[in-house]
Motif scaffolding. Structure first.
Motif, mmCIF file in Angstrom:
data_model
loop_
_atom_site.group_PDB
_atom_site.id
_atom_site.type_symbol
_atom_site.label_atom_id
_atom_site.label_comp_id
_atom_site.label_asym_id
_atom_site.label_seq_id
_atom_site.Cartn_x
_atom_site.Cartn_y
_atom_site.Cartn_z
ATOM 1 N N VAL A 232 -3.128 -12.890 -7.053
ATOM 2 C CA VAL A 232 -4.544 -12.849 -7.456
ATOM 3 C C VAL A 232 -5.037 -11.423 -7.713
ATOM 4 N N LEU A 233 -4.376 -10.430 -7.127
ATOM 5 C CA LEU A 233 -4.843 -9.048 -7.256
ATOM 6 C C LEU A 233 -4.622 -8.500 -8.665
ATOM 7 N N ALA A 234 -5.566 -7.682 -9.114
ATOM 8 C CA ALA A 234 -5.389 -6.896 -10.329
ATOM 9 C C ALA A 234 -4.513 -5.689 -9.999
ATOM 10 N N VAL A 235 -3.921 -5.071 -11.002
ATOM 11 C CA VAL A 235 -3.191 -3.831 -10.787
ATOM 12 C C VAL A 235 -4.179 -2.791 -10.234
ATOM 13 N N GLY A 236 -3.794 -2.137 -9.137
ATOM 14 C CA GLY A 236 -4.700 -1.205 -8.462
ATOM 15 C C GLY A 236 -5.509 -1.861 -7.361
ATOM 16 N N GLY A 237 -5.439 -3.200 -7.261
ATOM 17 C CA GLY A 237 -6.149 -3.921 -6.203
ATOM 18 C C GLY A 237 -5.477 -3.721 -4.857
ATOM 19 N N ARG A 238 -6.249 -3.848 -3.806
ATOM 20 C CA ARG A 238 -5.752 -3.589 -2.453
ATOM 21 C C ARG A 238 -5.629 -4.883 -1.634
ATOM 22 N N LEU A 239 -4.583 -4.933 -0.815
ATOM 23 C CA LEU A 239 -4.383 -5.994 0.172
ATOM 24 C C LEU A 239 -4.467 -5.350 1.551
ATOM 25 N N ALA A 240 -5.403 -5.823 2.378
ATOM 26 C CA ALA A 240 -5.574 -5.305 3.739
ATOM 27 C C ALA A 240 -5.412 -6.465 4.716
ATOM 28 N N VAL A 241 -4.488 -6.308 5.675
ATOM 29 C CA VAL A 241 -4.179 -7.397 6.605
ATOM 30 C C VAL A 241 -4.267 -6.899 8.042
ATOM 31 N N ILE A 242 -5.086 -7.578 8.852
ATOM 32 C CA ILE A 242 -5.164 -7.283 10.284
ATOM 33 C C ILE A 242 -4.392 -8.370 11.023
ATOM 34 N N SER A 243 -3.390 -7.971 11.805
ATOM 35 C CA SER A 243 -2.651 -8.935 12.627
ATOM 36 C C SER A 243 -2.881 -8.612 14.099
ATOM 37 N N PHE A 244 -2.617 -9.611 14.960
ATOM 38 C CA PHE A 244 -2.939 -9.466 16.373
ATOM 39 C C PHE A 244 -1.760 -9.683 17.305
ATOM 40 N N HIS A 245 -0.615 -10.083 16.763
ATOM 41 C CA HIS A 245 0.572 -10.164 17.619
ATOM 42 C C HIS A 245 1.811 -9.856 16.786
ATOM 43 N N SER A 304 -5.057 -5.238 20.362
ATOM 44 C CA SER A 304 -3.741 -5.506 19.776
ATOM 45 C C SER A 304 -3.770 -5.534 18.245
ATOM 46 N N ALA A 305 -4.918 -5.215 17.652
ATOM 47 C CA ALA A 305 -5.053 -5.301 16.191
ATOM 48 C C ALA A 305 -4.256 -4.216 15.479
ATOM 49 N N VAL A 306 -3.587 -4.605 14.409
ATOM 50 C CA VAL A 306 -2.856 -3.670 13.540
ATOM 51 C C VAL A 306 -3.275 -3.936 12.101
ATOM 52 N N LEU A 307 -3.697 -2.890 11.399
ATOM 53 C CA LEU A 307 -4.131 -3.015 10.005
ATOM 54 C C LEU A 307 -3.086 -2.373 9.100
ATOM 55 N N ARG A 308 -2.591 -3.142 8.136
ATOM 56 C CA ARG A 308 -1.646 -2.633 7.128
ATOM 57 C C ARG A 308 -2.263 -2.802 5.736
ATOM 58 N N ILE A 309 -2.033 -1.826 4.884
ATOM 59 C CA ILE A 309 -2.688 -1.788 3.575
ATOM 60 C C ILE A 309 -1.649 -1.539 2.478
ATOM 61 N N ALA A 310 -1.769 -2.292 1.380
ATOM 62 C CA ALA A 310 -0.894 -2.089 0.227
ATOM 63 C C ALA A 310 -1.723 -2.158 -1.040
ATOM 64 N N GLU A 311 -1.255 -1.464 -2.086
ATOM 65 C CA GLU A 311 -1.931 -1.466 -3.383
ATOM 66 C C GLU A 311 -0.987 -2.003 -4.436
ATOM 67 N N LYS A 312 -1.473 -2.930 -5.252
ATOM 68 C CA LYS A 312 -0.629 -3.553 -6.272
ATOM 69 C C LYS A 312 -0.379 -2.570 -7.440
ATOM 70 N N LEU A 313 0.888 -2.449 -7.808
ATOM 71 C CA LEU A 313 1.275 -1.536 -8.884
ATOM 72 C C LEU A 313 1.524 -2.244 -10.215
ATOM 73 N N ARG A 314 1.966 -3.476 -10.164
ATOM 74 C CA ARG A 314 2.260 -4.188 -11.420
ATOM 75 C C ARG A 314 2.226 -5.696 -11.171
#
Length: 314
Positions: A232-245, A304-314
């Motif tokens: 669903v993301l456009a190129v340059g769009g960000r995915l941010a995910v918070i996990s707890f375990h 216990s929260a961990v945030l990981r971030i990625a940006e779509k390139l293509r």
């Protein structure tokens, strides 16, 4: 269903807003709307042309989302799993046009604190644990029919509980006399079967986590949802995910690393051809983040929260 207003504090709110790299006229998805804390904060930074779509399975979350949608025309809510976001956004003509997707995994505070939802091993309630109480099989129904080996496997795999076999045996032996219908009843049987547990942790913590994950198919949804988010993301769009375990975080970490490596073609060794360099689908934005000490003091559930971030390139 309880009408008690249970407070929910959004975890890592400011880091999430930074992670999404908000565009004033952007389009955003909150895959885990909950009580809307993150969504409202995003909407506050969007302009008149910005828009946001929320997903949740919980009817109470949907009711909150519908109230927000009535107040703010830029927002809409859908009662579906975030694993189905690609299908939903395709229907809305927004596939590949989303500027950011946020996933705040796990159970919200209102769900945990409302004994009637059946998530808690500290308060008595019906043994349910479903995010959507109107769909699927409850924890009580599953425990009534699953065999000992399957119960042990679920508690071991999803709860990382080393005493899973003892717990499963105790559950099966007890249900032969009387079925489990209440949370505290199950928690007590698990406690008696647990010979040693971490200081400060309830002896049923890991087993209840495992049952909740299994009943709601959380890890399967997460794997499908991460793939859908990239679609669903456009190129340059960000995915941010918070996990707890660790189980959630491992899936997120491995998924993002795999997308950084890009598509790999398995060719025979020593083949005399030039292979085009692998093209990564995403780039990682910074390292995994944890909640600040100040936030953990204010909201212990953030510890216990961990945030990981990625940006779509293509």
């Amino acid at each position: 269903m309880s009408n008690v207003d249970h407070q929910h504090i959004s975890v890592m709110l400011e880091p999430c807003l930074e992670a999404l790299n908000l565009v004033v006229a952007g389009c955003y998805v909150d895959g885990t709307f909950g009580r809307g804390g993150h969504a409202r904060a995003v909407l506050a930074q969007l302009g008149a042309d910005g828009r946001m779509l929320g997903f949740d399975k919980d009817p109470q979350a949907i009711a909150t989302g519908q109230q927000l949608a009535a107040e703010d025309a830029r927002f809409a809510i859908v009662q579906r799993s975030f694993a189905e976001m690609a299908d939903e956004l395709a229907q809305r003509g927004l596939l590949g046009k989303v500027d950011g997707v946020l996933l705040d995994l796990g159970v919200s505070s209102p769900q945990l604190d409302d004994a009637s939802r059946g998530f808690s091993f500290l308060q008595d309630g019906p043994l349910d644990m479903r995010m959507n109480p109107d769909a699927g099989e409850s924890a009580a129904q599953w425990i009534a029919r699953a065999d000992e080996e399957e119960i042990a496997r679920v508690i071991y795999e999803y709860g990382e509980e080393r005493f899973s076999r003892r717990m499963a045996r105790a559950i099966v032996q007890r249900r032969e006399q009387e079925p489990f219908t209440r949370t505290l009843d199950l928690a007590e049987v698990i406690k008696q079967a647990n010979p040693a547990w971490e200081k400060g942790k309830h002896p049923a913590t890991r087993a209840f986590q495992a049952l909740r994950i299994h009943v709601n198919q959380e890890l399967e949804d997460l794997e499908r949802g991460l793939e859908a988010a990239l679609d669903v993301l456009a190129v340059g769009g960000r995915l941010a995910v918070i996990s707890f375990h660790s189980l959630e975080d491992r899936i997120v970490k491995h998924f993002m690393r795999k997308q950084v490596k890009g598509e790999q073609i398995n060719l025979p060794r020593n083949l005399p051809v030039q292979v085009e360099p692998f093209k990564p689908r995403v780039k990682l934005i910074g390292k995994a983040l944890k909640a600040s000490d100040a936030e953990v003091r204010a909201n212990p559930r953030a510890r216990s929260a961990v945030l990981r971030i990625a940006e779509k390139l293509r």
